[in-house]
Write a protein that holds these residues in place. Structure first.
Motif, short mmCIF file in Angstrom:
data_model
loop_
_atom_site.label_atom_id
_atom_site.label_comp_id
_atom_site.label_asym_id
_atom_site.label_seq_id
_atom_site.Cartn_x
_atom_site.Cartn_y
_atom_site.Cartn_z
N THR A 97 0.85 -1.08 0.11
CA THR A 97 -0.02 0.01 0.06
C THR A 97 0.80 1.30 0.16
N PRO A 98 0.56 2.20 -1.06
CA PRO A 98 0.92 3.68 -0.87
C PRO A 98 0.30 4.33 0.36
N GLU A 99 0.83 5.49 0.78
CA GLU A 99 0.16 6.31 1.77
C GLU A 99 -0.18 7.66 1.23
N TYR A 100 -1.29 7.81 1.11
CA TYR A 100 -1.56 9.38 0.51
C TYR A 100 -2.65 10.12 1.71
N ASN A 101 -2.04 11.13 1.87
CA ASN A 101 -2.67 12.10 3.08
C ASN A 101 -2.75 11.21 4.54
N ASN A 102 -1.56 10.45 4.70
CA ASN A 102 -1.62 9.78 5.82
C ASN A 102 -2.74 8.67 6.00
N SER A 103 -3.30 8.30 4.95
CA SER A 103 -4.15 7.25 4.80
C SER A 103 -4.15 6.45 3.67
N ILE A 104 -5.27 5.42 3.45
CA ILE A 104 -5.13 4.54 2.20
C ILE A 104 -5.57 5.51 0.94
N PRO A 105 -4.87 5.23 -0.19
CA PRO A 105 -5.18 5.80 -1.44
C PRO A 105 -6.51 5.44 -1.79
N LEU A 145 1.04 5.18 8.63
CA LEU A 145 -0.27 5.44 8.91
C LEU A 145 -1.19 4.99 7.97
N SER A 146 -1.02 4.66 6.64
CA SER A 146 -1.63 3.78 5.60
C SER A 146 -1.87 2.47 6.12
N GLN A 147 -0.62 1.90 6.64
CA GLN A 147 -0.98 0.51 7.18
C GLN A 147 -1.71 0.41 8.34
N ASN A 148 -1.83 1.37 9.20
CA ASN A 148 -2.78 1.46 10.39
C ASN A 148 -4.17 1.65 9.90
N ALA A 149 -4.44 2.29 8.79
CA ALA A 149 -5.68 2.63 8.34
C ALA A 149 -6.30 1.42 7.82
N TRP A 150 -5.59 0.69 7.27
CA TRP A 150 -6.08 -0.78 6.53
C TRP A 150 -6.52 -1.54 7.64
N LEU A 151 -6.27 -1.42 9.02
CA LEU A 151 -6.66 -2.36 9.93
C LEU A 151 -8.21 -2.57 10.12
N SER A 152 -8.83 -1.37 10.31
CA SER A 152 -10.21 -1.19 10.49
C SER A 152 -11.08 -1.88 9.22
N VAL A 153 -10.49 -1.78 8.11
CA VAL A 153 -11.15 -2.23 6.94
C VAL A 153 -10.76 -3.93 7.10
N GLY A 204 -11.46 -14.91 7.44
CA GLY A 204 -10.29 -15.71 7.88
C GLY A 204 -9.17 -15.70 7.12
N LYS A 205 -8.99 -15.21 6.11
CA LYS A 205 -8.10 -14.81 5.24
C LYS A 205 -6.92 -14.26 5.89
N PRO A 206 -5.75 -14.77 5.88
CA PRO A 206 -4.46 -14.22 6.31
C PRO A 206 -4.03 -12.96 5.18
N VAL A 207 -3.82 -11.85 5.92
CA VAL A 207 -3.64 -10.73 5.31
C VAL A 207 -2.21 -10.12 5.70
N ALA A 208 -1.26 -9.92 5.03
CA ALA A 208 -0.03 -9.06 5.34
C ALA A 208 -0.15 -7.55 4.65
N ILE A 209 0.21 -6.73 5.25
CA ILE A 209 0.35 -5.25 4.87
C ILE A 209 2.08 -4.85 4.66
N MET A 210 2.40 -4.42 3.72
CA MET A 210 3.75 -3.70 3.54
C MET A 210 3.60 -2.44 2.64
N GLY A 211 4.39 -1.55 2.83
CA GLY A 211 4.30 -0.49 1.83
C GLY A 211 5.54 0.33 1.74
N ALA A 212 5.80 1.08 0.72
CA ALA A 212 6.80 1.97 0.20
C ALA A 212 6.40 3.47 0.04
N SER A 213 7.48 4.27 0.76
CA SER A 213 7.01 5.86 0.23
C SER A 213 8.27 6.52 0.05
N PRO A 214 8.48 7.65 -0.44
CA PRO A 214 9.63 8.42 -0.68
C PRO A 214 10.02 9.07 0.53
N GLY A 215 8.81 9.13 1.57
CA GLY A 215 9.19 9.81 2.78
C GLY A 215 9.93 9.31 3.70
#
Ligand SMILES: Cc1cc2nc3c(=O)[nH]c(=O)nc-3n(C[C@H](O)[C@H](O)[C@H](O)COP(=O)(O)O)c2cc1C
Length: 185
Positions: A76-84, A124-132, A107-118
């Motif tokens: 996942t990228p991060e846009y404005n501190n959240s999910i694009p 924060l985008s990874q955190n935002a995914w958690l509620s979804v 029940g699907k195993p899910v992993a989140i990773m992400g890259a940003s130039p910053g």
């Protein structure tokens, strides 16, 4: 054989997140494979279109791929501190109709990773995914984290990962996630 589906949340040709996912495909542990899928071709969600035409073809294909996988890896990228928006929009289509959520995400195993130039590597985008992920009833993996910051110095212009220490981190991350997906196999 653990079959993981990987999805990048960027449509950009030179996307760091897509490059991260392609590197992941090279580094998958023995006895596993990463099938890279795309959100390209998924239109903006519109309930009228859903009523008139049903689920768009790309979304249906992706639902099927995820349902048949042992795990889902989101880059996942991060846009404005959240999910694009484009990534969230794609997952919103994947969650339709609600009757299918259980077979696609339950029940699907899910992993989140992400890259940003910053400097914060999509934290924060990874955190935002958690509620979804919670809402969809997935089984997120919390055994490792991968936040690639300063991405311009991690990949070269062709998208090749040139940073050996990040490559090692990615390899470890994948090995932990695949072990999690393979439990009970
Ligand atoms: C609308 C917009 C908002 C952004 N907001 C953030 C942000 O909050 N945090 C961050 O680290 N990068 C932010 N960026 C920079 C992205 O991390 C950068 O464009 C990155 O390359 C996107 O991922 P990609 O390379 O996979 O396309 C933003 C970019 C855009 C276009």
């Amino acid at each position: 054989m653990a079959k993981i589906v990987g999805v990048s949340g960027s449509l950009r040709r030179g996307s760091y997140n897509s490059a991260l996912l392609r590197t992941a495909a090279e580094l998958m542990p023995a006895g596993s494979e990463l099938r890279i899928e795309t959100i390209e071709g998924i239109p903006l969600y519109n309930g009228d279109v859903e009523t008139a035409e049903g689920i768009p073809q790309r979304a249906s294909e992706l639902k099927k791929a995820i349902a048949g996988s042992d795990g889902l890896l989101l880059a996942t990228p991060e846009y404005n501190n959240s999910i694009p928006g484009v990534f969230k929009n794609a997952v919103d289509w994947l969650s339709r109709p609600p009757a299918d959520i259980k077979s696609v995400f339950g029940g699907k195993p899910v992993a989140i990773m992400g890259a940003s130039p910053g400097g914060f590597g999509t934290i924060l985008s990874q955190n935002a995914w958690l509620s979804v992920l919670r809402t969809l009833g997935t089984n997120p993996w919390f055994g490792g984290r991968l936040m690639v910051s300063r991405a311009a110095s991690v990949f070269d212009e062709s998208g090749k990962m040139t940073d050996e220490s990040i490559r090692k981190q990615l390899q470890q991350f994948l090995s932990g996630f695949v072990a999690y997906c393979s439990r009970g196999q």
